[in-house]
Design an enzyme around this catalytic site. Structure first.
Site, PDB file in Angstrom:
ATOM      1  N   LYS A  16       0.976  -1.400  -0.343  1.00  0.00           N
ATOM      2  CA  LYS A  16       0.260  -0.148   0.175  1.00  0.00           C
ATOM      3  C   LYS A  16       1.125   1.594  -0.133  1.00  0.00           C
ATOM      4  CE  LYS A  16      -2.314  -1.180   3.747  1.00  0.00           C
ATOM      5  NZ  LYS A  16      -1.486  -3.353   3.742  1.00  0.00           N
ATOM      6  N   HIS A  41       4.690   0.513   6.808  1.00  0.00           N
ATOM      7  CA  HIS A  41       4.741   0.905   5.230  1.00  0.00           C
ATOM      8  C   HIS A  41       6.381   1.340   4.730  1.00  0.00           C
ATOM      9  CE1 HIS A  41       0.021   2.080   4.521  1.00  0.00           C
ATOM     10  NE2 HIS A  41       0.038   0.617   5.415  1.00  0.00           N
TER      11      HIS A  41
END
Ligand code: IMP
Length: 445
Positions: A16, A41
């Site tokens: 993501k 992330h």
């Protein structure tokens, strides 16, 4: 897709961060709506890369306003540590980073409790990230929680005392030491003073920005199958990581959301315990792990790997209402002679394409595979869909057909610039000038 939701369609770690980073030029603000620093992330900037666990990856783009929404559990120490890391890379967030006054505090005692509980569960442990996420959401739901806005000016002191006593009782039962209430109150005072300039009613902020015509990206953490309601309960996280969580976790109503972009890895991974029908426990799983660098960003744990499971992905498509998919890590499959894709489960004497709800059924599910030829050629760096090898194009088309949503983005390397943008494949709501900005950014203009 002015206000777009980014959702993981598997068990998290779908990539993501890279997609959010790629899309940021089309947006003015980014908001996280659930979870805490259990997320990880990885975002690359030129030769350096950052692991962000807490702060939305959009913070790296100077025009982006960033919100940590009310649905998050907020660990101030982790937050300040990440701010320092960003400052070390020359990122200035002043005046554009906001924390919800309604987000719940995650205290060191929640982290202790997460560890103590996992130890007490023994063989039945969940395999959490040990960040205190479950215990913090529990205190929120049991209405003993303390919210970020309450530690500013000390208005929540008496509730903090009650919370510390409660957490202490449970820790003592698990033979762990009780937290020191006075030390925690002092800690909260310090946090409150540092946080005050950033703490806001973020529902007001976000709705006001949308009124003014700004476009907001809602950045989901974890993935659909880790959602506390829709995931593989109890092997899930403690929040709603699906699209429904956006509204409760930010205070932005459903009719203001324009579209959902689902992030789907070209194969499947899972970290922690729990059912995983398409898991490969042989050398092909090891190969995917090594080639895909499938080791946790938050905990460093090796991820379990398996083929793409379209029963899972179709279920995610339904739960989230995915308009378009970003298919990530296609290049990891580049060297396979043949590739399998799970199309259905056999459970006893019946075959189903619906994802079952009980652990027993999921454990009994035998994945039914379609085998397709590999393309045995590098795909990294390819920017046009038509330039992919024919077998890779067929793999993408088969996935689209089985999942029931168009694949608008195909990522073929960790680098932002190496992403195929398929205009027309469900990305229409990203208005053309905004999509142009994404493509220009990808191309380094
Ligand atoms: P918790 O969120 O730390 O309570 O962990 C619950 C489950 O969610 C465990 O299986 C974790 O490995 C998993 N999990 C939590 N966050 C992530 C993530 O960002 N990626 C992948 N798995 C995650």
């Amino acid at each position: 897709m002015a206000n777009t939701v980014i959702i993981g369609m598997q068990w998290g770690d779908e990539g993501k961060g890279k997609i959010v980073d790629l899309l940021c030029p089309a947006f003015d603000a980014v908001a996280r709506y659930q979870g805490g620093n259990n997320a990880g992330h990885t975002v690359r900037f030129g030769d350096s890369h950052f692991a962000l666990h807490f702060i939305p990856s959009g913070v790296l783009h100077p025009q982006m306003r960033c919100v940590l929404g009310n649905g998050m559990v907020f660990n101030p120490d982790a937050f300040f540590e990440e701010l320092e890391g960003l400052a070390g890379h020359g990122i200035d967030w002043t005046g554009r980073l906001f924390v919800s006054d309604r987000a719940h505090l995650l205290l060191p005692a929640h982290i202790e409790l997460d560890g103590a509980r996992e130890r007490a569960r023994g063989a039945d442990r969940i395999g959490t990230t040990a960040r205190g996420i479950g215990p913090a959401y529990e205190t929120k739901i049991s209405r003993f929680g303390v919210r970020v806005g309450e530690i500013i000016g000390g208005s929540g002191d008496s509730r903090l005392d009650a919370l510390v006593r409660r957490l202490g009782d449970e820790l003592a039962q698990l033979d762990a030491s009780r937290p020191d209430a006075d030390a925690l109150t002092a800690l909260c005072r310090g946090w409150g003073a540092r946080l005050e300039p950033m703490v806001r009613d973020t529902a007001q902020l976000l709705n006001g920005w949308i009124d003014d015509g700004l476009a907001v990206l809602f950045e989901g953490a974890q993935g659909t199958l880790l959602d506390v309601d829709h995931g593989t309960y109890p092997y899930v996280t403690s929040s709603n990581s699906t699209a429904g969580g956006v509204c409760t976790g930010t205070g932005v109503p459903p009719k203001r959301l324009s579209g959902v972009l689902g992030i789907l890895k070209a194969y499947t991974t899972r970290v922690g315990r729990g059912p995983f029908p398409a898991e490969l426990t042989d050398e092909r799983g090891d190969f995917l792990r090594e080639r895909g660098n499938e080791f946790g960003t938050t905990t460093g744990r090796p991820r379990r790997c398996g083929w793409l499971d379209t029963v899972v992905a179709r279920y995610s498509q339904m739960i989230n209402g995915v308009d378009s998919i970003a298919l990530t890590k296609l290049d990891v499959l580049d060297t396979f002679e043949e590739i399998k894709i799970c199309t259905a489960y056999r459970i006893g004497d019946r075959e189903t394409t619906e994802f079952p709800s009980t652990l027993e059924e999921i454990a009994a599910a035998e994945p039914q595979y379609e085998t397709v030829p590999g393309w045995k050629a590098p795909t990294d760096g390819i920017l046009e869909f038509d330039d992919l090898p024919a077998e890779a194009r067929d793999y993408v088309r088969l996935a689209e057909e089985l999942v029931g949503a168009p694949i608008g983005l195909v990522s073929t390397s960790p680098r932002r610039e190496e992403t195929i943008v398929r205009t027309g494949a469900g990305l229409e709501p990203l208005t053309s000038d905004r999509l142009d900005r994404v493509i220009a950014r990808r191309d380094g203009e």
